[in-house]
Structure formats: C-alpha cells, structure tokens
Design a protein around this motif. Structure first.
Motif, PDB file in Angstrom:
ATOM      1  N   ILE A 231       1.033  -1.282  -0.306  1.00  0.00           N
ATOM      2  CA  ILE A 231       0.301   0.056  -0.134  1.00  0.00           C
ATOM      3  C   ILE A 231       1.552   1.055  -0.162  1.00  0.00           C
ATOM      4  CG2 ILE A 231      -1.832   1.006   1.636  1.00  0.00           C
ATOM      5  CD1 ILE A 231      -2.681  -1.800   2.578  1.00  0.00           C
ATOM      6  N   PHE A 232       0.805   2.448  -0.612  1.00  0.00           N
ATOM      7  CA  PHE A 232       1.277   3.448  -0.719  1.00  0.00           C
ATOM      8  C   PHE A 232       0.786   4.610  -0.866  1.00  0.00           C
ATOM      9  CE2 PHE A 232       3.092   0.739  -3.168  1.00  0.00           C
ATOM     10  CZ  PHE A 232       5.019  -0.232  -3.386  1.00  0.00           C
ATOM     11  N   TYR A 233       1.099   6.220  -0.294  1.00  0.00           N
ATOM     12  CA  TYR A 233       0.437   6.600  -0.078  1.00  0.00           C
ATOM     13  C   TYR A 233       0.742   8.074  -0.968  1.00  0.00           C
ATOM     14  CZ  TYR A 233       1.124  11.987   2.300  1.00  0.00           C
ATOM     15  OH  TYR A 233       0.517  13.058   2.393  1.00  0.00           O
ATOM     16  N   SER A 234       0.099   9.013  -1.584  1.00  0.00           N
ATOM     17  CA  SER A 234       0.306  10.155  -2.186  1.00  0.00           C
ATOM     18  C   SER A 234      -0.311  11.463  -2.087  1.00  0.00           C
ATOM     19  CB  SER A 234       0.073  10.080  -3.887  1.00  0.00           C
ATOM     20  OG  SER A 234       1.326  11.136  -4.559  1.00  0.00           O
ATOM     21  N   LYS A 235      -0.106  12.548  -3.039  1.00  0.00           N
ATOM     22  CA  LYS A 235      -0.413  14.051  -2.635  1.00  0.00           C
ATOM     23  C   LYS A 235      -1.350  14.154  -3.629  1.00  0.00           C
ATOM     24  CE  LYS A 235      -2.084  16.008   1.301  1.00  0.00           C
ATOM     25  NZ  LYS A 235      -2.801  15.801   2.517  1.00  0.00           N
ATOM     26  N   ARG A 236      -2.293  14.808  -3.504  1.00  0.00           N
ATOM     27  CA  ARG A 236      -2.386  15.268  -5.284  1.00  0.00           C
ATOM     28  C   ARG A 236      -1.957  16.910  -4.809  1.00  0.00           C
ATOM     29  NH1 ARG A 236      -7.226  17.995  -6.841  1.00  0.00           N
ATOM     30  NH2 ARG A 236      -8.213  17.341  -5.221  1.00  0.00           N
ATOM     31  N   LEU A 237      -1.565  17.788  -5.868  1.00  0.00           N
ATOM     32  CA  LEU A 237      -0.519  18.947  -5.635  1.00  0.00           C
ATOM     33  C   LEU A 237      -1.143  19.852  -6.285  1.00  0.00           C
ATOM     34  CD1 LEU A 237       3.363  17.284  -5.907  1.00  0.00           C
ATOM     35  CD2 LEU A 237       1.711  17.481  -4.157  1.00  0.00           C
ATOM     36  N   ASP A 238      -2.300  19.549  -7.054  1.00  0.00           N
ATOM     37  CA  ASP A 238      -2.006  20.972  -8.113  1.00  0.00           C
ATOM     38  C   ASP A 238      -4.320  20.135  -8.600  1.00  0.00           C
ATOM     39  OD1 ASP A 238      -1.911  19.577 -10.235  1.00  0.00           O
ATOM     40  OD2 ASP A 238      -0.652  20.367 -11.137  1.00  0.00           O
ATOM     41  N   ASP A 239      -4.824  20.907  -8.717  1.00  0.00           N
ATOM     42  CA  ASP A 239      -6.286  20.149  -9.904  1.00  0.00           C
ATOM     43  C   ASP A 239      -6.168  20.293 -11.217  1.00  0.00           C
ATOM     44  OD1 ASP A 239      -7.377  21.622  -7.517  1.00  0.00           O
ATOM     45  OD2 ASP A 239      -7.983  23.038  -8.415  1.00  0.00           O
ATOM     46  N   SER A 240      -5.414  19.651 -11.983  1.00  0.00           N
ATOM     47  CA  SER A 240      -4.872  18.850 -12.989  1.00  0.00           C
ATOM     48  C   SER A 240      -4.971  17.423 -12.986  1.00  0.00           C
ATOM     49  CB  SER A 240      -3.613  18.910 -13.804  1.00  0.00           C
ATOM     50  OG  SER A 240      -2.504  18.454 -12.818  1.00  0.00           O
ATOM     51  N   TRP A 241      -4.972  16.676 -11.120  1.00  0.00           N
ATOM     52  CA  TRP A 241      -5.085  15.310 -11.252  1.00  0.00           C
ATOM     53  C   TRP A 241      -4.267  14.521 -12.513  1.00  0.00           C
ATOM     54  CZ3 TRP A 241      -8.678  13.513  -8.304  1.00  0.00           C
ATOM     55  CH2 TRP A 241      -8.838  14.359  -6.855  1.00  0.00           C
ATOM     56  N   GLN A 242      -2.679  15.386 -12.313  1.00  0.00           N
ATOM     57  CA  GLN A 242      -1.085  14.786 -12.653  1.00  0.00           C
ATOM     58  C   GLN A 242      -0.349  14.879 -12.470  1.00  0.00           C
ATOM     59  OE1 GLN A 242      -2.325  13.512 -16.090  1.00  0.00           O
ATOM     60  NE2 GLN A 242      -3.918  13.125 -15.347  1.00  0.00           N
ATOM     61  N   ASN A 243      -0.730  15.672 -11.507  1.00  0.00           N
ATOM     62  CA  ASN A 243       0.249  16.537 -10.287  1.00  0.00           C
ATOM     63  C   ASN A 243       0.785  15.194  -9.675  1.00  0.00           C
ATOM     64  OD1 ASN A 243       3.106  17.196  -9.759  1.00  0.00           O
ATOM     65  ND2 ASN A 243       2.361  19.601  -9.794  1.00  0.00           N
ATOM     66  N   TRP A 244       1.468  14.666  -8.876  1.00  0.00           N
ATOM     67  CA  TRP A 244       1.132  13.588  -7.616  1.00  0.00           C
ATOM     68  C   TRP A 244       2.723  13.726  -6.818  1.00  0.00           C
ATOM     69  CZ3 TRP A 244      -3.481  11.907  -5.828  1.00  0.00           C
ATOM     70  CH2 TRP A 244      -4.372  12.072  -7.221  1.00  0.00           C
ATOM     71  N   SER A 245       2.745  13.824  -5.650  1.00  0.00           N
ATOM     72  CA  SER A 245       3.997  13.902  -4.769  1.00  0.00           C
ATOM     73  C   SER A 245       4.155  12.225  -5.593  1.00  0.00           C
ATOM     74  CB  SER A 245       4.136  13.891  -3.370  1.00  0.00           C
ATOM     75  OG  SER A 245       2.869  13.103  -2.831  1.00  0.00           O
ATOM     76  N   LEU A 250       4.245   2.996   2.876  1.00  0.00           N
ATOM     77  CA  LEU A 250       3.374   2.734   4.597  1.00  0.00           C
ATOM     78  C   LEU A 250       4.375   2.094   5.180  1.00  0.00           C
ATOM     79  CD1 LEU A 250      -0.669   2.779   3.708  1.00  0.00           C
ATOM     80  CD2 LEU A 250       0.827   5.034   3.559  1.00  0.00           C
ATOM     81  N   GLY A 251       5.485   1.903   4.329  1.00  0.00           N
ATOM     82  CA  GLY A 251       6.383   1.107   5.283  1.00  0.00           C
ATOM     83  C   GLY A 251       5.957  -0.243   6.081  1.00  0.00           C
ATOM     84  N   THR A 252       7.139  -1.033   6.693  1.00  0.00           N
ATOM     85  CA  THR A 252       6.333  -1.875   7.620  1.00  0.00           C
ATOM     86  C   THR A 252       5.562  -2.214   8.368  1.00  0.00           C
ATOM     87  OG1 THR A 252       8.416  -1.294   9.397  1.00  0.00           O
ATOM     88  CG2 THR A 252       9.158  -3.050   7.156  1.00  0.00           C
ATOM     89  N   ASP A 253       5.091  -0.997   9.295  1.00  0.00           N
ATOM     90  CA  ASP A 253       4.098  -1.538  10.264  1.00  0.00           C
ATOM     91  C   ASP A 253       2.597  -1.744   9.041  1.00  0.00           C
ATOM     92  OD1 ASP A 253       5.372  -0.479  11.899  1.00  0.00           O
ATOM     93  OD2 ASP A 253       4.990   1.442  11.660  1.00  0.00           O
ATOM     94  N   VAL A 254       2.428  -1.904   8.428  1.00  0.00           N
ATOM     95  CA  VAL A 254       1.570  -2.117   7.206  1.00  0.00           C
ATOM     96  C   VAL A 254       1.618  -2.852   6.003  1.00  0.00           C
ATOM     97  CG1 VAL A 254      -0.043  -1.217   5.718  1.00  0.00           C
ATOM     98  CG2 VAL A 254       0.098   0.554   7.338  1.00  0.00           C
ATOM     99  N   ASN A 255       2.697  -2.901   6.015  1.00  0.00           N
ATOM    100  CA  ASN A 255       3.304  -3.927   4.462  1.00  0.00           C
ATOM    101  C   ASN A 255       4.284  -4.906   4.499  1.00  0.00           C
ATOM    102  OD1 ASN A 255       1.724  -2.136   2.216  1.00  0.00           O
ATOM    103  ND2 ASN A 255       2.874  -0.700   2.070  1.00  0.00           N
ATOM    104  N   SER A 256       4.697  -6.062   3.999  1.00  0.00           N
ATOM    105  CA  SER A 256       4.982  -7.281   4.601  1.00  0.00           C
ATOM    106  C   SER A 256       5.422  -7.728   2.873  1.00  0.00           C
ATOM    107  CB  SER A 256       4.252  -7.629   5.407  1.00  0.00           C
ATOM    108  OG  SER A 256       3.047  -9.063   3.976  1.00  0.00           O
ATOM    109  N   SER A 257       6.347  -9.064   3.086  1.00  0.00           N
ATOM    110  CA  SER A 257       6.236  -9.863   1.747  1.00  0.00           C
ATOM    111  C   SER A 257       5.615 -10.557   1.030  1.00  0.00           C
ATOM    112  CB  SER A 257       7.266 -11.041   2.312  1.00  0.00           C
ATOM    113  OG  SER A 257       7.086 -11.709   2.932  1.00  0.00           O
ATOM    114  N   GLU A 258       4.185 -10.516   1.953  1.00  0.00           N
ATOM    115  CA  GLU A 258       2.951 -10.949   1.754  1.00  0.00           C
ATOM    116  C   GLU A 258       1.521  -9.631   0.967  1.00  0.00           C
ATOM    117  OE1 GLU A 258       1.131 -13.958   4.507  1.00  0.00           O
ATOM    118  OE2 GLU A 258       2.614 -13.589   5.456  1.00  0.00           O
ATOM    119  N   PHE A 259       0.964 -10.297   0.770  1.00  0.00           N
ATOM    120  CA  PHE A 259      -0.345  -9.456  -0.003  1.00  0.00           C
ATOM    121  C   PHE A 259      -1.033  -8.201   0.886  1.00  0.00           C
ATOM    122  CE2 PHE A 259      -4.998  -8.098  -0.955  1.00  0.00           C
ATOM    123  CZ  PHE A 259      -4.827  -8.231  -2.731  1.00  0.00           C
ATOM    124  N   GLU A 260      -1.163  -6.628   0.608  1.00  0.00           N
ATOM    125  CA  GLU A 260      -1.534  -5.538   1.487  1.00  0.00           C
ATOM    126  C   GLU A 260      -1.893  -4.818   0.543  1.00  0.00           C
ATOM    127  OE1 GLU A 260       0.803  -7.432   4.396  1.00  0.00           O
ATOM    128  OE2 GLU A 260       1.521  -6.450   2.719  1.00  0.00           O
TER     129      GLU A 260
END
Length: 665
Positions: A231-245, A250-260
């Motif tokens: 699972i990943f995180y990104s932030k929309r930077l403008d109203d074009s919906w094309q410009n993202w961080s 999300l790191g090992t608190d959430v993700n592992s070598s298995e399915f998340e």
C-alpha cells in the motif's frame, strides 16, 4: 515547574509515539473468518464497515457464490457480528462495495446492474430509502472499457470524482489508476490516466481518496515494494489530477512480503483498515485496523451532520442542502437530508462555505462555516431551519449586512438581498413586513432609527428589482426583540445575532391597488399634473384652458410694451392687461406665472435685472386690480431664453417679451 512541564511533554510524546507504532490488529471473528474477506469500506464517521466475503456458505448462492457484501457496526468500540446485506445488492454474481457517501445513504457498487437482473462490466449506484437499499442503477462512463479481468472503483466523498483501476490501451502496464468526473447524476466523463508518477509497469489497484480530496492511498505491485502487493501514499499537488507527490510506501507497520491492499480510512484520518494475508485465519485474506501515522494523515476536514427542521412546528423535513464555496461561488455539492437519517457532509479546509436547505414551499436560513484556518478534524451537529411560505411566517435574515452604525449595505449583503428579491418575484401575491433589529448604539432611540433606516434600505432595493412598493411594509424594532430560534445559526465571522433583518409574510393574496385618481377626472395621479383639480388629458390632467383665454394670453405676449430701457408699462398696453385681469377673475383656480425676457443687447446683468423688474411691474398691475399675490409669480430670465435669433432686429424684437402661463397647484 519547568521539570514537570518537560516531563509532561516527554510523556505525551512517548504516548503519541506508542500510539503511532501500535501494530495493526486483526478485527477478529466478528468480521474475519477462514474465508476470504476483502474490499473493506469504512463509513466516514468510522462506525460502519462494509466488506466482501468470498465463497462463504451464507452468501446469496451459497459457497458457490463468488462474493457477497457484508456489514458490521461498531458499538462502544466493538464490531458486531457481520451480516449479509442481502438483496437487492447481493445476487449470484461477484458483489462488492466501492465506496459509501458521508450520509451513509448512497453506495457505489461493483458491476453494472440492469433491469433484467443481469450484471455487466461497470458500476452502479444504490440509494437507501426507508432503511432499505434500492435496486442499483448503472452509471454511464463515457468511452469506458477494461482489458483486465480485475477492476476497482472509488467514489470520492464529494460525489463528483470517480477513481478507477482499469487497463486500457493508454495504460503503462496492467491495471492503472484513472480519474473520471461527474457530468450529471448518471453520466461520467471519459477516464483519464493519473500519469507516470502514480502508475508503473506493474498493476496499481484499490484506490482510496481521503476526505480532503487530495490524499490518495492505493495498492501496487511496483514502486519498490516488499514482495507482494503493498500500500502506497501520494498527495495531489494541483487541480490537474496529473501532478502528484512521489508515492511513498507505508512501511513495515503495514506492508510485508505478503499481500496488502484495499486501504480505507475514516473522515478523521485516524483509523485505517486494510486487507492482508499476513497472520490471517487459515491463510485467507483478513481485515486489519491500525492507527494512521501522522505523516500519512490527510488534511483536516469538517464532518457536518444534522437535520432540517420546520421552525414553526419543529418537525423534520426532507430537503436538499446547497453548499457553495464563497471564494468562487462554485457549488460544492447538493446534499439530501431525509427525515430518517438527516444528512452528513464533509467540508474541506481552507474554504469559507455558505449553505442553506432548499425545499419547495419553504425558505431556508443561510448558514456559514469558515474553515480557512481549520487545523484539526472536527465533527459538528447542526439543525438547519426552514420557514414555510405562509402568512405570519417570519424569516430571520442575518446576512443582509450593513456597515457598522449605518444603513449602507456591505459588499456581502447582496447574495441575500437578491435571494429574497427572487423569492418575491416568484411569489407575486406575497406581501411582507421588513423589520430591522439592532443594538449597535447605546441609546434605544438611536437603535430604533437605525433599524428603521436599514429596513427602508432593504425595501428600496427590492423596489429597484421591480417589487411593487405596496407589497413592502417597513418597521424599525431597534433592540426590543431578542433573537431566539429552535435551530442553530452559523453566522459569518463578525456578525452578531441581534443585528438582523426579519422578513414577515403578512399576506399571500396581495392585489395590485387600482391606480389612484384623487380628482376623479379619469387621469391617474402619477400622470396628473393637477391631482386635486379635475382636468383633461390634453392639459396633462389640469383644467382645460379655453380658446378665448389662450387668445388673451397670446395678445398679451405680443402686445405688452414698456418705455425704452424701463419697467414702466406703456398706456397702450393697459387694456390688454385688463383682459388678463378678467381671465383671472373669472377663473379662480388659475395661477399665473409671469416671465420677463430681453434680447442680448447690452450688459447681461443689466438685462437680467430689467427683465425681472418688468415681470414685477406686470405682477403689481394685476395685484392693484385685485388679483391675490399668492396667485401670481414673476421671474426675470434676461437674455437666457431667446425664442428667435438675436442677429436680426426682427428676432431681437420677439425676444423682448413678457410671457403669461396658466399654472395650477
């Protein structure tokens, strides 16, 4: 004291860090089973969890049913035993919830349901009415197709933005995330790829857009994960919906070598839910809960909940609520409030909102929420008031605003002024009383005067908008009547409850008054120059001037002569003036205006003085013959009003004259 403060800070920091580092928790047997639980969707208030369960014996078609929707409710921090949501949402096909609106009354469902009970590729909307979910209605996405066997959707909380995980010819590899925008209730625009910053050559799926409409969570097999889907995180930077961080794992608190995957969070941005195979029951997919780390939390929002009530009888109403962004007066969204569940709506930070309920036969009370400085998640419950359009209904209007201690409108007063002008225009038989209220001055008399002048200013504005003045009564109440209401009022900053305009409906059967004709001559007063004297249309409502009188005045105009450069009337002119005396004696309603004029020969000031003296001399002659002074007016105009050119002797002769005009009071 400094030591205690330092210890408190350290303690709070440690507690906060501990909360942030708590391991995700399995939701337990109330939700999870030895079968596959997937696609969780948490309601914005965090109290209802929808999810899908695969090949479960209690599914619609039993263990052979690929997937059904289940629901669990949180009470006192505990999740209830999940129940199959039943028909019509569940059938023999794979069913799943993609998202639910803040009010909990609208749901985006996997598959395009049709009237024959079959399903197609696509998505559908279901509304809850009377506590029951209605048969889903397919939405139409322009130029929609999917080359992949899998598909995900997410309908944003504002119900205007739709995220899709599909594969098209424009994809960068397998499933990509796309955006579609609502055209109307059933139609959506062609999906547009979110771009290479989000999408990789591997599958991206399970999109979730947080309540701030900016923070995106999604699952991916790419972007440098730990093995399986992460699972990943990104932030929309403008109203074009094309410009993202840049997407961040999300790191090992959430993700592992298995399915998340299938990350979903509540509107507060505190609690997250997701699916993983790690540590699950019987190696199936289970749903876990965790506290969302601060670095991944969305911008704060206001979760506004409430009901719409009739301010006369306090009964709940079903109504539409219009939310408007005042920075550009763009509608945010129309939200339905029903009598069963009221309404729930999310408002983003950084905006000053105005909103009001709308219902046929009612007038809503305008509200404001200033979120320009919102720095934490808030929840607010509010009753929105409406007043029926009926005799004796009184509508408090706080946002017809005035300059302090004055009857001059502020720039932000015109929204309400125009709204009520429109209401009056739409209800042509409505008659109102406009009552001003204020307590801005220390003296009661000053407040009464100011409140009256403000009510008068409102009436004058309505008159400019074409409202008949007879429909508008005005009154100044000053500080006499304190404001009370059974519903809450959210005012714009700086506005006081006691400073308001009240609009009271005094009639719904107003009839335009017949035009007044005071003298009964058939000519209405507004077109009558003599409203107390019966007259004729040819003389603008004044009495008719006979032909004989006109001839006398014409003779006087042409025949009155004075000694050279003097105001002495020549003897030869007196018989003509005597005829004027006779006319005045025989017509007691006549008043006479005597105007003296000269040519342009000589000094301007001298000419003006001479013309004035000649007019006064004529007036004195008539007074000496018994004509009352109040019936006579004498004015000199000098050379200012020539009737002919002064370039010829003949023209100058005509300009040297005394005019007689009959006038009436």
């Amino acid at each position: 004291m400094r030591l205690i403060s330092l210890l408190l800070i350290i303690s709070c920091s440690l507690n906060q860090s501990k909360a942030q580092n708590e391991a995700p928790k399995n939701l337990g047997s109330s939700v999870n089973s030895s079968y596959q639980e997937t696609k969780p969707v948490i309601s914005p208030d965090g109290n209802t969890l929808f999810f899908a369960r695969q090949n479960y014996p209690d599914n619609y078609d039993g263990a052979n049913d690929p997937q059904d929707i289940y629901r669990s409710q949180k009470t006192n921090g505990n999740w209830s035993l999940a129940r199959n949501i039943g028909e019509p949402l569940n059938d023999k096909y794979p069913n799943g919830v993609s998202s639910v609106t803040p009010d909990g009354n609208t749901m985006l469902i996997l598959n395009a349901y049709n009237e024959y009970g079959d399903v197609l590729d696509g998505a559908s909307i279901s509304h809850r009415r009377g506590g029951r979910w209605q048969y889903p209605e397919m939405i139409n996405i322009q130029e929609f197709y999917n080359l992949n066997e899998y598909i995900d959707y997410y309908l944003a909380n504002n119900e205007r933005t739709l995220l899709l995980a599909i594969e098209t010819e424009e994809s960068y590899g397998d499933q990509d995330l796309y955006i579609s925008f609502r055209i109307d209730e059933r139609n959506w625009s062609k999906p547009v790829n979110l771009g290479r910053q989000i999408n990789s050559s591997s599958p991206e799926f399970s999109p979730f857009l947080a309540a701030d409409n900016k923070t995106l969570f999604f699952a991916s097999y790419g972007h440098n994960g730990y093995g399986d889907a992460d699972i990943f995180y990104s932030k929309r930077l403008d109203d074009s919906w094309q410009n993202w961080s840049k997407p961040e794992n999300l790191g090992t608190d959430v993700n592992s070598s298995e399915f998340e995957a299938y990350y979903t969070i509540d509107a507060a941005g505190e609690n997250a839910y997701f699916v993983t195979t790690k540590g699950s029951v019987a190696n199936s997919k289970d749903i876990y809960q965790m506290t969302l780390p601060y670095k991944f939390r969305p911008d704060p929002v206001l979760l506004l909940r409430g009901v719409v009530v009739d301010l006369i009888n306090n009964e709940k109403l079903e109504a539409e609520i219009e939310f408007v962004n005042t920075s550009n007066y763009e509608k945010n969204e129309d939200v339905i409030s029903n009598t069963e569940n009221g309404f729930s709506h999310i408002l983003e930070e950084g905006v000053l909102y105005q909103y009001l309920p709308v219902k046929r036969g009612y007038i809503g009370i305008l509200q404001y929420q200033d979120l320009t400085k919102l720095d934490e998640y808030l929840e607010k419950d509010q009753q929105l008031g409406m007043v029926p359009i009926a005799v004796n209904s009184e509508i408090p209007v706080h946002h017809i605003t005035f300059v302090t201690n004055a009857d001059i409108f502020r720039f932000d007063a015109y929204y309400e002024l125009d709204r009520f002008a429109s209401i009056l225009q739409s209800n042509s038989k409505m008659q109102i009383e406009i009552v001003g209220h204020t307590s801005q001055f220390p003296l009661e008399a000053e407040n009464e005067r100011l409140s009256y002048n403000r009510a008068k200013a409102v009436a004058e504005y309505f008159e400019q908008k074409g409202i008949h003045p007879d429909r508008l009564k005005i009154k100044g109440a000053g500080e006499k009547n304190a404001f009370t209401s059974i519903a809450g009022v959210a005012l714009k900053n700086g506005i006081k409850l006691e400073d308001r305009i009240a609009i009271k409906i005094i009639s719904m059967n107003w009839k335009k008054p017949k035009p007044k004709d005071t003298d009964g001559d058939g000519i209405i007063d507004t077109e009558d120059d003599c409203i107390t004297l019966a007259g004729v249309a040819e003389n603008n409502g004044c009495p008719e001037i006979t032909k004989e009188t006109k001839e006398v005045l014409k003779e006087a105009l042409e025949g009155i002569e004075f000694e050279l450069a003097s105001d002495v009337i020549r003897e030869t002119s007196l018989p003509i003036l005597d005829k004027v005396v006779t006319v005045m004696q025989e017509n007691p309603d006549y008043n006479l205006k005597i105007s003296g004029h000269t040519d342009d020969q000589g000094n301007d000031d001298a000419n003006l003085l001479l013309s004035h003296k000649r007019a006064q001399a004529t007036k004195k002659y008539l007074m000496d013959k018994g004509i009352a002074i109040l019936r006579l007016d004498a004015v000199g105009y000098g050379e200012m009003q020539p009737v002919e050119s002064n370039d010829t002797a003949e023209g100058r002769a005509k300009n040297r004259r005394v005019e007689f005009d009959i006038v009436f009071d």
